[in-house]
Scaffold this motif. Structure first.
Motif, PDB file in Angstrom:
ATOM      1  N   GLU A 241      -4.226  -9.207   5.095  1.00 31.32           N
ATOM      2  CA  GLU A 241      -3.763 -10.442   4.453  1.00 31.32           C
ATOM      3  C   GLU A 241      -4.173 -10.541   2.985  1.00 31.32           C
ATOM      4  O   GLU A 241      -3.603 -11.329   2.235  1.00 31.32           O
ATOM      5  CB  GLU A 241      -4.244 -11.672   5.223  1.00 31.32           C
ATOM      6  CG  GLU A 241      -5.758 -11.836   5.222  1.00 31.32           C
ATOM      7  CD  GLU A 241      -6.212 -12.998   6.072  1.00 31.32           C
ATOM      8  OE1 GLU A 241      -6.756 -13.958   5.498  1.00 31.32           O
ATOM      9  OE2 GLU A 241      -6.016 -12.937   7.285  1.00 31.32           O
ATOM     10  N   HIS A 242      -5.151  -9.749   2.565  1.00 33.33           N
ATOM     11  CA  HIS A 242      -5.595  -9.765   1.165  1.00 33.33           C
ATOM     12  C   HIS A 242      -5.031  -8.596   0.365  1.00 33.33           C
ATOM     13  O   HIS A 242      -5.340  -8.447  -0.812  1.00 33.33           O
ATOM     14  CB  HIS A 242      -7.125  -9.726   1.096  1.00 33.33           C
ATOM     15  CG  HIS A 242      -7.772 -10.845   1.835  1.00 33.33           C
ATOM     16  ND1 HIS A 242      -7.684 -12.155   1.431  1.00 33.33           N
ATOM     17  CD2 HIS A 242      -8.483 -10.855   2.986  1.00 33.33           C
ATOM     18  CE1 HIS A 242      -8.328 -12.925   2.278  1.00 33.33           C
ATOM     19  NE2 HIS A 242      -8.819 -12.160   3.243  1.00 33.33           N
ATOM     20  N   GLY A 243      -4.226  -7.761   0.999  1.00 36.33           N
ATOM     21  CA  GLY A 243      -3.723  -6.559   0.356  1.00 36.33           C
ATOM     22  C   GLY A 243      -2.353  -6.734  -0.275  1.00 36.33           C
ATOM     23  O   GLY A 243      -1.768  -7.821  -0.300  1.00 36.33           O
ATOM     24  N   LEU A 244      -1.836  -5.610  -0.777  1.00 37.75           N
ATOM     25  CA  LEU A 244      -0.543  -5.603  -1.459  1.00 37.75           C
ATOM     26  C   LEU A 244       0.640  -5.476  -0.504  1.00 37.75           C
ATOM     27  O   LEU A 244       1.758  -5.801  -0.882  1.00 37.75           O
ATOM     28  CB  LEU A 244      -0.519  -4.460  -2.481  1.00 37.75           C
ATOM     29  CG  LEU A 244      -1.544  -4.587  -3.599  1.00 37.75           C
ATOM     30  CD1 LEU A 244      -1.610  -3.300  -4.405  1.00 37.75           C
ATOM     31  CD2 LEU A 244      -1.227  -5.775  -4.489  1.00 37.75           C
ATOM     32  N   ARG A 245       0.405  -4.929   0.684  1.00 42.48           N
ATOM     33  CA  ARG A 245       1.432  -4.789   1.719  1.00 42.48           C
ATOM     34  C   ARG A 245       2.672  -4.044   1.212  1.00 42.48           C
ATOM     35  O   ARG A 245       3.809  -4.461   1.435  1.00 42.48           O
ATOM     36  CB  ARG A 245       1.819  -6.141   2.291  1.00 42.48           C
ATOM     37  CG  ARG A 245       0.665  -6.852   2.953  1.00 42.48           C
ATOM     38  CD  ARG A 245       1.066  -8.175   3.514  1.00 42.48           C
ATOM     39  NE  ARG A 245      -0.079  -8.799   4.159  1.00 42.48           N
ATOM     40  CZ  ARG A 245      -0.018  -9.966   4.755  1.00 42.48           C
ATOM     41  NH1 ARG A 245       1.114 -10.625   4.810  1.00 42.48           N
ATOM     42  NH2 ARG A 245      -1.096 -10.465   5.312  1.00 42.48           N
ATOM     43  N   LEU A 246       2.436  -2.941   0.530  1.00 41.62           N
ATOM     44  CA  LEU A 246       3.536  -2.150  -0.021  1.00 41.62           C
ATOM     45  C   LEU A 246       4.326  -1.478   1.094  1.00 41.62           C
ATOM     46  O   LEU A 246       3.746  -0.973   2.053  1.00 41.62           O
ATOM     47  CB  LEU A 246       2.990  -1.080  -0.969  1.00 41.62           C
ATOM     48  CG  LEU A 246       2.183  -1.588  -2.169  1.00 41.62           C
ATOM     49  CD1 LEU A 246       1.539  -0.419  -2.896  1.00 41.62           C
ATOM     50  CD2 LEU A 246       3.050  -2.417  -3.095  1.00 41.62           C
ATOM     51  N   ASN A 247       5.625  -1.475   0.961  1.00 43.32           N
ATOM     52  CA  ASN A 247       6.523  -0.786   1.886  1.00 43.32           C
ATOM     53  C   ASN A 247       7.226   0.315   1.120  1.00 43.32           C
ATOM     54  O   ASN A 247       7.960   0.031   0.170  1.00 43.32           O
ATOM     55  CB  ASN A 247       7.563  -1.749   2.462  1.00 43.32           C
ATOM     56  CG  ASN A 247       6.947  -2.760   3.383  1.00 43.32           C
ATOM     57  OD1 ASN A 247       6.324  -2.382   4.368  1.00 43.32           O
ATOM     58  ND2 ASN A 247       7.099  -4.031   3.067  1.00 43.32           N
ATOM     59  N   PHE A 248       7.022   1.547   1.529  1.00 45.57           N
ATOM     60  CA  PHE A 248       7.621   2.687   0.841  1.00 45.57           C
ATOM     61  C   PHE A 248       8.958   3.049   1.470  1.00 45.57           C
ATOM     62  O   PHE A 248       9.139   2.936   2.677  1.00 45.57           O
ATOM     63  CB  PHE A 248       6.687   3.897   0.901  1.00 45.57           C
ATOM     64  CG  PHE A 248       5.315   3.617   0.379  1.00 45.57           C
ATOM     65  CD1 PHE A 248       5.121   3.220  -0.933  1.00 45.57           C
ATOM     66  CD2 PHE A 248       4.200   3.743   1.196  1.00 45.57           C
ATOM     67  CE1 PHE A 248       3.849   2.956  -1.421  1.00 45.57           C
ATOM     68  CE2 PHE A 248       2.928   3.487   0.726  1.00 45.57           C
ATOM     69  CZ  PHE A 248       2.758   3.092  -0.591  1.00 45.57           C
ATOM     70  N   THR A 249       9.873   3.515   0.627  1.00 46.59           N
ATOM     71  CA  THR A 249      11.146   4.057   1.095  1.00 46.59           C
ATOM     72  C   THR A 249      11.364   5.402   0.424  1.00 46.59           C
ATOM     73  O   THR A 249      10.819   5.678  -0.652  1.00 46.59           O
ATOM     74  CB  THR A 249      12.333   3.123   0.771  1.00 46.59           C
ATOM     75  OG1 THR A 249      12.371   2.872  -0.630  1.00 46.59           O
ATOM     76  CG2 THR A 249      12.226   1.804   1.529  1.00 46.59           C
ATOM     77  N   HIS A 250      12.163   6.241   1.081  1.00 44.67           N
ATOM     78  CA  HIS A 250      12.494   7.539   0.502  1.00 44.67           C
ATOM     79  C   HIS A 250      13.405   7.342  -0.703  1.00 44.67           C
ATOM     80  O   HIS A 250      14.266   6.463  -0.706  1.00 44.67           O
ATOM     81  CB  HIS A 250      13.183   8.425   1.541  1.00 44.67           C
ATOM     82  CG  HIS A 250      12.261   8.837   2.641  1.00 44.67           C
ATOM     83  ND1 HIS A 250      11.378   9.883   2.521  1.00 44.67           N
ATOM     84  CD2 HIS A 250      12.060   8.309   3.875  1.00 44.67           C
ATOM     85  CE1 HIS A 250      10.686   9.994   3.641  1.00 44.67           C
ATOM     86  NE2 HIS A 250      11.074   9.053   4.483  1.00 44.67           N
TER      87      HIS A 250
END
Length: 170
Positions: A27-36
């Motif tokens: 909950e304190h992070g960036l929560r990045l979602n990577f895509t190709h």
């Protein structure tokens, strides 16, 4: 550009996966979602005032963290082995604004010998480059991963199995 296919990082096999950069449950992070994206990967970076330095400006350390996160994960996906950052150089061309959606993309060349080198850039909605980074990464053996990470034997095995599936012929 992104082909939209989500990237599953191997760390998601851990039940309490809490990476500051890419864990969806931190909950304190960036929560990045990577895509190709072609031969690389990319993500969208949009943060609120929690991650600012000057009013309305994203902290430079956050931009560097995003670049390190995407470069390291790209290398792990390409070589199927955990890596540790050995050098990281960031160049800030313009500040990032809080609440704006930026694109961060990573690429790598010559993965025939370690240490590996990767590149990242953060671009604004108009495509202007705001931040560039270059990093070198040293691969880690399964034993080094167990020694350097806070993992149980079972967790280390989960990670190693996930990584083995990424290796050529795996």
């Amino acid at each position: 550009m992104s082909d939209g296919t989500p990237v599953e990082v191997p760390w998601r096999v851990l039940p309490d996966y809490s990476c500051f950069g890419c864990s969806p449950s931190n909950e304190h992070g960036l929560r990045l979602n990577f895509t190709h994206a072609g031969d690389g990967i990319e993500c969208v970076l949009r943060v609120d005032r929690t991650f600012e330095s000057y009013p309305g400006v994203v902290h430079g350390g956050i931009a560097t963290t995003v670049c390190d996160e995407i470069m390291g994960n790209l290398l792990v996906l390409k070589i199927g082995t955990s890596v540790f950052t050995t050098t990281l150089r960031t160049r800030y061309l313009s500040p990032l604004a809080v609440g704006v959606s930026y694109r961060c993309a990573a690429s790598a060349e010559d993965l025939t010998a370690a240490p590996y080198r990767a590149y990242a850039e953060i671009t604004d909605p108009d495509g202007a480059v705001c931040v560039t980074a270059v990093g070198t990464y040293q691969p880690a053996t399964a034993e080094q991963v167990r020694d350097r990470m806070d993992l149980t034997e079972g967790e280390a095995e989960l990670i190693e199995n996930a990584l083995a599936g990424l290796r050529p012929g795996g």
